[in-house]
Design a protein around this motif. Structure first.
Motif, PDB file in Angstrom:
ATOM      1  N   ARG A  38      -2.583  10.039   3.154  1.00  0.00           N
ATOM      2  CA  ARG A  38      -2.357   8.682   3.233  1.00  0.00           C
ATOM      3  C   ARG A  38      -2.661   8.383   4.739  1.00  0.00           C
ATOM      4  NH1 ARG A  38       3.127   7.206  -0.071  1.00  0.00           N
ATOM      5  NH2 ARG A  38       1.781   6.629  -2.170  1.00  0.00           N
ATOM      6  N   ALA A  39      -1.881   9.101   5.844  1.00  0.00           N
ATOM      7  CA  ALA A  39      -2.108   8.925   7.098  1.00  0.00           C
ATOM      8  C   ALA A  39      -3.493   9.056   7.490  1.00  0.00           C
ATOM      9  CB  ALA A  39      -1.323   9.785   7.886  1.00  0.00           C
TER      10      ALA A  39
ATOM     11  N   ARG B  29      -5.369   6.152   6.525  1.00  0.00           N
ATOM     12  CA  ARG B  29      -5.222   4.869   7.326  1.00  0.00           C
ATOM     13  C   ARG B  29      -6.151   4.891   8.612  1.00  0.00           C
ATOM     14  NH1 ARG B  29       0.161   6.099   7.199  1.00  0.00           N
ATOM     15  NH2 ARG B  29       0.323   5.058   5.007  1.00  0.00           N
TER      16      ARG B  29
ATOM     17  N   TRP C   4      -2.407   4.472  -4.655  1.00  0.00           N
ATOM     18  CA  TRP C   4      -2.690   3.082  -4.374  1.00  0.00           C
ATOM     19  C   TRP C   4      -2.861   2.931  -2.839  1.00  0.00           C
ATOM     20  CZ3 TRP C   4       0.181   0.396  -1.037  1.00  0.00           C
ATOM     21  CH2 TRP C   4       1.348   0.887  -0.730  1.00  0.00           C
ATOM     22  N   ASN C   5      -2.050   3.574  -1.999  1.00  0.00           N
ATOM     23  CA  ASN C   5      -2.245   3.403  -0.673  1.00  0.00           C
ATOM     24  C   ASN C   5      -3.489   4.011  -0.127  1.00  0.00           C
ATOM     25  OD1 ASN C   5      -0.944   4.746   2.265  1.00  0.00           O
ATOM     26  ND2 ASN C   5      -0.303   2.628   1.560  1.00  0.00           N
TER      27      ASN C   5
ATOM     28  N   LYS D 222       4.633   1.198 -22.514  1.00  0.00           N
ATOM     29  CA  LYS D 222       4.156   1.177 -21.030  1.00  0.00           C
ATOM     30  C   LYS D 222       3.867   2.602 -20.666  1.00  0.00           C
ATOM     31  CE  LYS D 222       6.248  -1.276 -18.264  1.00  0.00           C
ATOM     32  NZ  LYS D 222       7.295  -2.065 -17.514  1.00  0.00           N
TER      33      LYS D 222
ATOM     34  N   ARG E 242      -9.194  -1.815   3.303  1.00  0.00           N
ATOM     35  CA  ARG E 242      -9.175  -2.279   4.815  1.00  0.00           C
ATOM     36  C   ARG E 242     -10.227  -1.772   5.489  1.00  0.00           C
ATOM     37  NH1 ARG E 242      -4.392   0.001   7.837  1.00  0.00           N
ATOM     38  NH2 ARG E 242      -5.179  -1.271   9.212  1.00  0.00           N
TER      39      ARG E 242
ATOM     40  N   ASN F 232      -5.935   1.265  -0.982  1.00  0.00           N
ATOM     41  CA  ASN F 232      -5.731   0.127  -0.167  1.00  0.00           C
ATOM     42  C   ASN F 232      -6.426   0.252   1.366  1.00  0.00           C
ATOM     43  OD1 ASN F 232      -4.113  -2.527   0.291  1.00  0.00           O
ATOM     44  ND2 ASN F 232      -3.060  -1.658   1.787  1.00  0.00           N
TER      45      ASN F 232
ATOM     46  N   ALA G 183      -5.026  -7.770  -3.159  1.00  0.00           N
ATOM     47  CA  ALA G 183      -4.909  -8.863  -2.175  1.00  0.00           C
ATOM     48  C   ALA G 183      -5.623  -8.483  -1.037  1.00  0.00           C
ATOM     49  CB  ALA G 183      -3.646  -9.042  -1.761  1.00  0.00           C
ATOM     50  N   THR G 184      -5.855  -7.131  -0.399  1.00  0.00           N
ATOM     51  CA  THR G 184      -6.334  -6.608   0.548  1.00  0.00           C
ATOM     52  C   THR G 184      -7.954  -6.876   0.405  1.00  0.00           C
ATOM     53  OG1 THR G 184      -4.684  -5.080   1.071  1.00  0.00           O
ATOM     54  CG2 THR G 184      -6.818  -4.802   2.217  1.00  0.00           C
TER      55      THR G 184
ATOM     56  N   GLU H 243       1.358  12.533   2.042  1.00  0.00           N
ATOM     57  CA  GLU H 243       1.714  11.658   3.245  1.00  0.00           C
ATOM     58  C   GLU H 243       0.466  11.917   4.390  1.00  0.00           C
ATOM     59  OE1 GLU H 243       3.568   9.210   3.107  1.00  0.00           O
ATOM     60  OE2 GLU H 243       4.486   9.733   1.183  1.00  0.00           O
TER      61      GLU H 243
ATOM     62  N   THR I  71       6.962  -7.277 -20.776  1.00  0.00           N
ATOM     63  CA  THR I  71       6.869  -6.367 -19.672  1.00  0.00           C
ATOM     64  C   THR I  71       5.675  -5.509 -20.000  1.00  0.00           C
ATOM     65  OG1 THR I  71       8.296  -4.848 -20.714  1.00  0.00           O
ATOM     66  CG2 THR I  71       9.194  -6.244 -18.914  1.00  0.00           C
TER      67      THR I  71
ATOM     68  N   VAL J 265      -1.064  -5.483  -4.063  1.00  0.00           N
ATOM     69  CA  VAL J 265      -1.614  -5.327  -2.769  1.00  0.00           C
ATOM     70  C   VAL J 265      -2.617  -4.906  -2.275  1.00  0.00           C
ATOM     71  CG1 VAL J 265      -0.548  -3.005  -2.090  1.00  0.00           C
ATOM     72  CG2 VAL J 265      -0.447  -4.764  -0.294  1.00  0.00           C
TER      73      VAL J 265
ATOM     74  N   GLU K 253      -2.588  -2.475  -8.621  1.00  0.00           N
ATOM     75  CA  GLU K 253      -1.691  -2.921  -7.592  1.00  0.00           C
ATOM     76  C   GLU K 253      -2.069  -4.119  -6.859  1.00  0.00           C
ATOM     77  OE1 GLU K 253       1.111  -1.511  -7.189  1.00  0.00           O
ATOM     78  OE2 GLU K 253       0.950   0.374  -8.451  1.00  0.00           O
TER      79      GLU K 253
END
Lengths: 659, 278
Positions: A579-580, A583, A606-607, A8, A614, A610, A641-642, A576, A36, A638, A636
């Motif tokens: 990321r913000a 966003r 990943w964020n 892994k 979006r 994502n 899916a997005t 962070e 796994t 999510v 990832e």
């Protein structure tokens, strides 16, 4: 370290590997003995292996583990894999590969492949044909209905698959052919279950007729459950009138009554059949059955459908209401009071029920009064608020909260400082919803109560009043000793808006205290454009939690300089902040931002990826499809899916535009 | 749930798994949401992202992480739960290592001890076994948990009725004194138990090496994410003496997940023996 852990860890570093080594490691671990490890390898296979390569692995019939992993990876690729899978389906002579391909397409669930699947319902290999039928059912492909109906007389397994698929598609054209399979075919029960999924207008009457006609217990129970499902789907709209006429006029009504009566009792049948019997008993014109039916639904925790059932029965219920409300079981009385339509159980009857000996009945009457706007009930409701059980107090408060504020004078008795804080808070809760202008002096006094909970409740009432005495009280509360009070007061100032509150908020930015991050958040929510410059200049000297709020606030405020600000934040080393910023960049994305979104789509975090998905969802699909298809394969879930939602959303927009 | 909200929850659950090793993915996400509702309300967080920001960047984040630990680990337990493990220690472990126990105490770790019911039950079982002769140096039961409030309750050894649900009238009389509606464990049944706060998923864990004869970690691993699970198992392996036993809850298994342990059947149940290095 265990062997699985080592594998892994090597997989986790796969992003940085050169192509041949990466593919080799992924292919090797797709067959790892540890589940796994395989699961992680599948995520990377979906990301890095092209569908054609994965299909090649699926075609390897000697290595089942590898094939299963490849199938899972293809499913994970979703829309990215659809076109290559369709190519394989139409171009390969390998029946087993065709079957697996159809199964993958089914699980991806993209209806655009239905046209390619349709010819395979006549495939000579039964497994392939069955997989094709199941796929069409999963796609809810209405175009397939005539082809599926044509299979009704053929091979039993295909017939069974077709019956299930017709149920999933839910097209009324299947009603007659499915009814023809009941009761004397091997697929009678699946046919009944499929009928339950067709439009109620088409099947309610025939199912009711079947219930009267059938004698065989298993089929009869299946019809009972099917008919109940049809009723439960939309009791108010189901055209049950013809169906009920059938039941009304049934020659063996006593038999039906007895059956429903028995099946409604606990322990006599399965819970599913009991629920169905109760639903049907509450829907048929037999008032004697209603109490037991309502009790059964209550015991089964299935009361959401009761109001609609009683609404459908309101004419008969009105005629029977005296008898029903005298029922010896208080639970029956409570259910009827709470859920019956106003023209069946009037406000006068509800007022009478407030005197019932049973607390549950009184509580139910309170709940029902909530929707009746019955001012005459106020004194009794206030009395229950002061003296009732917890449930009664909650229900009484809820009922009072639906009344006009000028009818609530009796509530003043609860708004004195010497009353129990819990009672004061409930009374203030009523005023919060009705508006407390007539009681404003008392509420302002309670804003200085010893209990912080009472102070907060009083502030909530005041925040909703357009009275100039309110702002000073809220501003004063910003200095309250209890930390929750200033935070809530700030929220309320935000809700109230207005120049005075906004100026106060901007002024608070100069105070570097524990409240400032909330002030920043508030200015953002209010989109106070004149605060933007101040916020931006504050950023370098702020702590991280305030910086994150500033980024969020400036995104909400918008303005010409925000993109440059966000680009600078995205370049920061602090994760962070990046990321913000991502966003924000996603929220504001326009066509000119595609290069930035491309960079974000390749980010290690990943964020950020994502947010890229979006942002891409806001742009025309022609420009973004390749990027979105890559993100749809992200490791990832999510992110994947997005991206898929973005692909679906833009496809829908395109379809709308074409139409 | 919208995907935007799902991404916010992922930020939060990733952080929780990183800090505490606890996994809240899938259906457990709803459990987490329910448990965090009070924290959201207390901090006036309108969504998971605001709470995540608080935990990552607010000056009082350490205090909130402590609150979070309390919220996440507030698990109830009771005396003599799955008592076959205690019988196994008395019947199988003591006789097997009696030579060693002539020169040192029996050492047991209760990992994730909550409010102390498990380590105290172990002591009561040892006392009731009548095998005192095999324990000339007594025992040391170390008991750790993440939740300081639970540890305080464990040290106070005062319990509600619900903790005694498996105790008959005789056991209640023998082991407890009743004070109103609460039950206080008699002093002599607390002998040799030491409680300490410990985050089992923290980078450094003070369990030492080759110390314990038995580790009890029951009904806790199921809450751990994959990485924390494997890390913890290896830590347990290090903390056990060679041949020492790891006992898990009946629904937990490490078969085929680590080479450090071998599954063996004792007293009719599966336990895990630390492999002896070559």
């Amino acid at each position: 370290m265990s062997v699985a852990s080592a594998a892994k860890q090597r997989l986790a570093a796969v992003d940085a590997m050169p192509e041949p080594e990466r593919l080799g490691l992924i292919l090797a671990t797709l067959e790892d003995e540890a589940p796994t490890v395989r699961e992680q390898a599948i995520r990377y296979a979906a990301r890095y292996l092209e569908p054609a390569r994965l299909v090649h692995l699926v075609a390897n019939h000697e290595r089942a583990l590898l094939r299963n992993s490849a199938i899972a990876a293809l499913e994970r690729q979703g829309p990215y894999a659809v076109a290559p899978l369709v190519d394989v389906l139409t171009g390969s002579a390998d029946a087993e590969l065709a079957m697996f391909t159809l199964q993958v397409l089914t699980r991806i669930g993209d209806p655009s492949s239905a046209g390619a699947v349709l010819p395979f319902v006549r495939h000579e290999d039964l497994n392939v044909a069955q997989a094709a039928i199941e796929a069409l059912g999963a796609f809810r492909a209405a175009d397939a209905v005539p082809h599926l109906l044509a299979l009704m007389a053929g091979n039993l397994w295909l017939q069974l698959a077709a019956v299930n698929a017709l149920g999933e598609i839910g097209d009324a054209r299947a009603t007659g052919p499915l009814l023809a399979l009941v009761p004397d075919s091997l697929v009678a029960i699946p046919a009944i279950q499929a009928l339950a999924r067709l439009p109620a207008s088409a099947v309610a009457e025939p199912l009711a007729q079947l219930l009267c006609d059938l004698r065989e217990p298993a089929s009869r129970e299946a019809v009972l459950i099917a008919l109940a499902d049809v009723i439960a789907r939309d009791p108010a709209q189901v055209s049950l009138a013809p169906a009920l006429a059938v039941v009304d006029g049934a020659s063996d009504e006593p038999t039906l009554t007895r059956m429903l009566s028995e099946a409604t009792r606990a322990g006599t049948t399965s819970p599913a059949a009991r629920r169905s019997a109760a639903l049907l008993a509450a829907a048929v014109p037999m008032p004697a059955l209603w109490p037991a039916a309502l009790l059964a639904l209550h015991e089964l925790g299935d009361t959401t459908v009761v109001p609609a059932l009683l609404q459908a029965q309101r004419r008969r219920l009105r005629a029977q209401v005296d008898t029903c409300l005298l029922h010896q079981n208080p639970l029956v009385r409570a259910i009827l009071l709470e859920h019956a339509a106003p023209d069946a159980v009037t406000s006068v009857r509800l007022m009478q029920a407030l005197q019932d000996v049973d607390t549950g009945v009184r509580t139910a009457a309170c709940r029902a009064l909530a929707s009746r706007h019955c001012g005459e009930a106020v004194p009794r409701l206030v009395e229950l608020l002061k003296t009732g059980s917890d449930a009664e107090r909650d229900a009484a408060a809820s009922a009072l909260a639906h009344l006009e504020s000028d009818t609530l004078a009796p509530l003043a008795a609860c708004l004195v400082a010497s009353a129990e804080p819990e009672l004061i808070i409930q009374a203030l809760g009523v005023l919060e919803q009705t508006g407390g202008q007539p009681q404003i002096e008392r509420v302002i006094e309670l804003a200085a109560h010893a209990s912080p909970s009472v102070r907060r409740a009083a502030l909530r009432v005041l925040a909703g009043l357009p009275d100039r005495r309110v702002d000073p009280v809220l501003l004063k509360a910003l200095g309250d000793v209890h930390p929750a009070v200033p935070a809530e007061a700030l929220e309320m100032l935000v809700q109230r808006g207005g120049d005075r509150a906004l100026n106060s908020l901007i002024g608070l930015l100069s105070l570097a205290d524990s409240l400032r991050f909330r002030v920043i958040r508030a200015l953002g929510r209010l989109r106070v454009a004149r605060a933007a410059t101040k916020l931006e200049s504050l950023y370098p000297s702020c702590a991280l939690h305030e910086q994150l709020e500033i980024i969020g606030a400036l995104v909400l405020i918008g303005g010409p300089g925000v993109r440059a600000f966000l680009h600078a934040r995205f370049a920061e080393p602090e994760l962070e902040a990046r990321r913000a910023a991502a966003r924000g960049l996603a929220a504001l994305a326009g066509t000119g931002d595609l290069p930035q979104l491309r960079t974000m789509a390749e980010d290690r975090d990943w964020n950020v990826r994502n947010e890229a998905a979006r942002g891409l969802a806001r742009l025309p699909l022609d420009d973004t499809r390749p990027l979105l298809l890559t993100l749809a394969r992200d490791i990832e879930s999510v992110v994947s899916a997005t991206a898929r939602e973005a692909l679906g959303g833009t496809s829908a927009r395109e379809r709308t535009a074409q139409a | 749930m919208t995907l935007a909200l799902e991404a916010e929850w992922k930020l939060l659950t990733d952080l929780i798994e990183e800090r505490f090793g606890l996994s809240f993915t899938g259906v457990r996400r709803d459990i987490l949401a329910s448990r965090l509702a009070s924290r959201f309300q207390a901090l006036q967080c309108g969504n998971p992202l605001e709470y995540y920001y608080h935990l990552k960047s607010h000056p009082e984040r350490d205090r909130e992480l402590g609150q979070l630990a309390l919220t996440l680990t507030n698990n109830e337990t009771y005396f003599f739960r799955e008592s076959h493990h205690f019988e196994c220690v008395a019947r199988h472990v003591l006789p097997a290592i009696q030579d060693e126990l002539r020169v040192r105490p029996l050492r047991i770790l209760s990992a994730g001890c909550s409010s102390g019911e498990e380590p105290y039950s172990l002591v009561m079982s040892l006392q009731a076994s009548g095998l005192d002769a095999l324990l000339p140096h007594g025992w040391e039961v170390d008991a750790c948990d993440l939740n300081p409030a639970r540890l305080a309750q464990a040290r106070a050894a005062t319990y509600e009725e619900t903790s005694l649900r498996s105790c008959d009238a005789d056991a209640r009389r023998r082991y407890f004194t009743q004070e109103g509606s609460r039950f206080v464990l008699r002093e002599r049944h607390r002998a040799g138990v030491r409680f300490f706060a410990c985050n089992l998923a923290a980078p450094v864990m003070p369990l030492g090496s080759g110390r314990y004869d038995v580790i009890l970690c029951r009904n806790m691993l199921i809450y751990f994410g994959e990485a924390a699970f494997l890390t913890l198992i290896e830590r347990f392996a290090r903390a056990l003496v060679p041949g020492g036993l790891l006992m898990l809850g009946h629904s937990e298994s490490i078969i085929d997940r680590t080479p450090s342990f071998q599954a063996v059947v004792l007293n009719g149940m599966v336990v895990y023996r630390r492999c002896v290095p070559d």
